[in-house]
Design a protein around this motif. Structure first.
Motif, mmCIF file in Angstrom:
data_model
loop_
_atom_site.group_PDB
_atom_site.id
_atom_site.type_symbol
_atom_site.label_atom_id
_atom_site.label_comp_id
_atom_site.label_asym_id
_atom_site.label_seq_id
_atom_site.Cartn_x
_atom_site.Cartn_y
_atom_site.Cartn_z
ATOM 1 N N ASP A 1 0.868 -1.229 0.070
ATOM 2 C CA ASP A 1 -0.056 -0.210 0.005
ATOM 3 C C ASP A 1 0.935 1.256 -0.151
ATOM 4 O OD1 ASP A 1 -2.204 -1.716 0.079
ATOM 5 O OD2 ASP A 1 -2.326 -1.580 2.374
ATOM 6 N N SER B 1 -6.352 3.457 8.420
ATOM 7 C CA SER B 1 -7.085 3.428 7.131
ATOM 8 C C SER B 1 -6.989 1.845 6.890
ATOM 9 C CB SER B 1 -5.897 4.070 5.998
ATOM 10 O OG SER B 1 -4.528 3.474 6.213
ATOM 11 N N GLN B 2 -7.760 1.501 5.798
ATOM 12 C CA GLN B 2 -7.878 -0.088 5.494
ATOM 13 C C GLN B 2 -6.979 -0.560 4.641
ATOM 14 O OE1 GLN B 2 -10.476 -1.580 6.874
ATOM 15 N NE2 GLN B 2 -10.896 -0.221 7.895
ATOM 16 N N THR C 1 -5.854 0.315 0.773
ATOM 17 C CA THR C 1 -5.866 1.848 0.238
ATOM 18 C C THR C 1 -4.480 2.288 0.453
ATOM 19 O OG1 THR C 1 -6.261 2.341 2.439
ATOM 20 C CG2 THR C 1 -8.107 2.039 1.133
ATOM 21 N N ASN D 1 -3.231 9.501 3.675
ATOM 22 C CA ASN D 1 -4.117 8.336 3.711
ATOM 23 C C ASN D 1 -5.440 8.509 3.201
ATOM 24 O OD1 ASN D 1 -3.783 9.032 6.647
ATOM 25 N ND2 ASN D 1 -5.687 7.340 6.288
ATOM 26 N N VAL D 2 -6.041 7.586 2.706
ATOM 27 C CA VAL D 2 -7.477 7.589 2.675
ATOM 28 C C VAL D 2 -8.120 6.951 3.906
ATOM 29 C CG1 VAL D 2 -9.478 6.871 1.210
ATOM 30 C CG2 VAL D 2 -7.387 7.592 0.144
ATOM 31 N N GLY D 3 -8.870 7.408 4.668
ATOM 32 C CA GLY D 3 -9.643 6.688 5.791
ATOM 33 C C GLY D 3 -10.340 7.399 6.631
ATOM 34 N N GLN E 1 -13.033 10.661 4.879
ATOM 35 C CA GLN E 1 -12.198 10.422 3.644
ATOM 36 C C GLN E 1 -10.776 10.312 3.695
ATOM 37 O OE1 GLN E 1 -13.899 13.051 0.673
ATOM 38 N NE2 GLN E 1 -15.934 13.232 1.674
ATOM 39 N N ASP E 2 -10.046 11.360 3.904
ATOM 40 C CA ASP E 2 -8.749 11.202 3.999
ATOM 41 C C ASP E 2 -7.994 12.423 5.116
ATOM 42 O OD1 ASP E 2 -9.299 13.713 2.781
ATOM 43 O OD2 ASP E 2 -8.080 13.311 0.884
#
Length: 379
Positions: free
Chosen positions: A252, A284-285, A288, A307-309, A362-363
């Motif tokens: 990632d 974050s997952q 992603t 990061n997206v999360g 979201q991020d």
């Protein structure tokens, strides 16, 4: 070591010349004032460690000068040696009552002068050391008092949990091995010891971070020479991938690194990268992207982790502090909430900054501005 500064106050320049000659073999800064008014007026600029003060002076005599100096809290600790031709008990008593710390008779004897000056300066050094220690104690108490809510509130929940979990794991594994060792084969024993080792590393890491927090909070950064480190793609990859091991997120990670020499120690750079990447991976997952990038602009290195999360609200960003975690009841997580606070403290002491841009849910992008190292920076 600071060179002691001595203020000589005498209306006769020849007397100053004599004292200057007697003390020429020692490493002192000597300043001269020809009258009591000039002596008092010069204190702010000279900051003497000792005053040699003639008693018999026109307009404002030495006893009155001594009294005025000792009545001011800022200058009260400066030792004063009265230089006097008077020798009656009453005259000497007047000198002492005015606040003088010692006296020496005229004509001045070289050996006696050197001994008394050395003795008074030694006392001043000891007083200054005690004062500095007292200030340090007061600052420490104030800092602890200011953070008492954190130390008795959030820390009671998060820090105790983070300490007890790995401790219980270590103790539990040792108990199992002690009572059932014969029931396990070598691979099972190795796996159990690996779990115990992981918990031990977790404890060591927590202790190091907490001690670093206390060091920065109470003492700031080392005041020695400016330290430097080189930020490059191989170094960043090495540090970030090390931090990603616990999350199995190597695939990632994305990198876009502009290299540069920055004015920060390698230890502090390591802490910044590990803390920020750990947060990015934690919130974050898997699958992603977590992007680490850097850019040199306006004599600063801009290091960013995106990061997206989960993200953060503006209110949460404003409340970033020690031992504070947000939405812990929703998001299961390890840690004591010290990461971002540590990053902000390190950035502050190296004259950098931290910016956080996020859309909640979201991020999030955390950018740390660090000064570029210059060979002309003062040591």
């Amino acid at each position: 070591m600071k060179v002691p500064c001595i203020l000589v106050v005498d209306d006769e320049p020849d007397n100053f010349d004599v004292i200057e000659t007697f003390l020429s073999s020692a490493d002192y800064y000597l300043h001269y004032a020809s009258n009591g008014y000039d002596a008092i007026a010069s204190l702010e600029d000279v900051h003497p460690d000792l005053i040699l003060l003639d008693v018999m002076m026109p307009e404002l005599d030495g006893i009155e000068v001594c009294r005025q100096i000792k009545n001011r809290m800022k200058w009260k600790a400066i030792p004063i040696i009265m230089v006097t031709a008077l020798n009656s008990k009453e005259d000497l008593a007047n000198c002492l009552e005015s606040g003088a710390d010692d006296f020496i008779g005229k004509p001045v004897n070289s050996v006696e002068l050197k001994a008394r000056v050395k003795s008074m300066l030694r006392m001043k050094i000891q007083y200054d050391q005690i004062s500095e220690f007292s200030i340090l104690q007061r600052n420490t108490i104030n800092t602890l008092a200011k953070n008492m809510d954190e130390l008795t509130g959030n820390i009671a929940v998060s820090l105790s949990h983070e300490l007890n979990t790995p401790l219980n794991g270590i103790v539990g594994i040792l108990d199992i091995l002690k009572n059932n060792l014969a029931d396990f084969d070598d691979n099972e024993i190795s796996d159990l010891l690996g779990e115990a080792q992981h918990s031990a590393y977790r404890l060591v890491n927590l202790t190091k971070r907490f001690l670093l927090y206390l060091q920065l909070q109470l003492f700031g950064i080392n005041k020695g020479s400016v330290q430097e480190s080189f930020l490059s793609l191989p170094i960043v990859e090495l540090i970030v991938r090390r931090g990603a091991r616990n999350y199995d997120r190597a695939k990632d990670l994305l990198f876009d690194i502009e290299e540069g020499e920055i004015a920060i120690s390698e230890d502090y750079l390591l802490t910044i990268l590990l803390e920020l990447v750990d947060n990015a991976l934690k919130f974050s997952q898997k699958g992603t992207p977590v992007k680490v990038s850097s850019e040199v602009k306006n004599n600063m290195m801009y290091l960013s982790i995106h990061n997206v999360g989960k993200g953060m609200t503006s209110e949460q960003i404003a409340k970033i502090g020690t031992f504070t975690q947000f939405d812990r009841e929703t998001y299961s997580q390890q840690g004591v909430g010290i990461g971002l606070k540590l990053v902000k403290m390190i950035a502050q002491v190296v004259k950098g900054f931290v910016n956080i841009n996020s859309t909640y849910g979201q991020d999030i992008t955390v950018t740390v501005g660090l000064p570029i190292f210059s060979a002309s920076q003062p040591n």
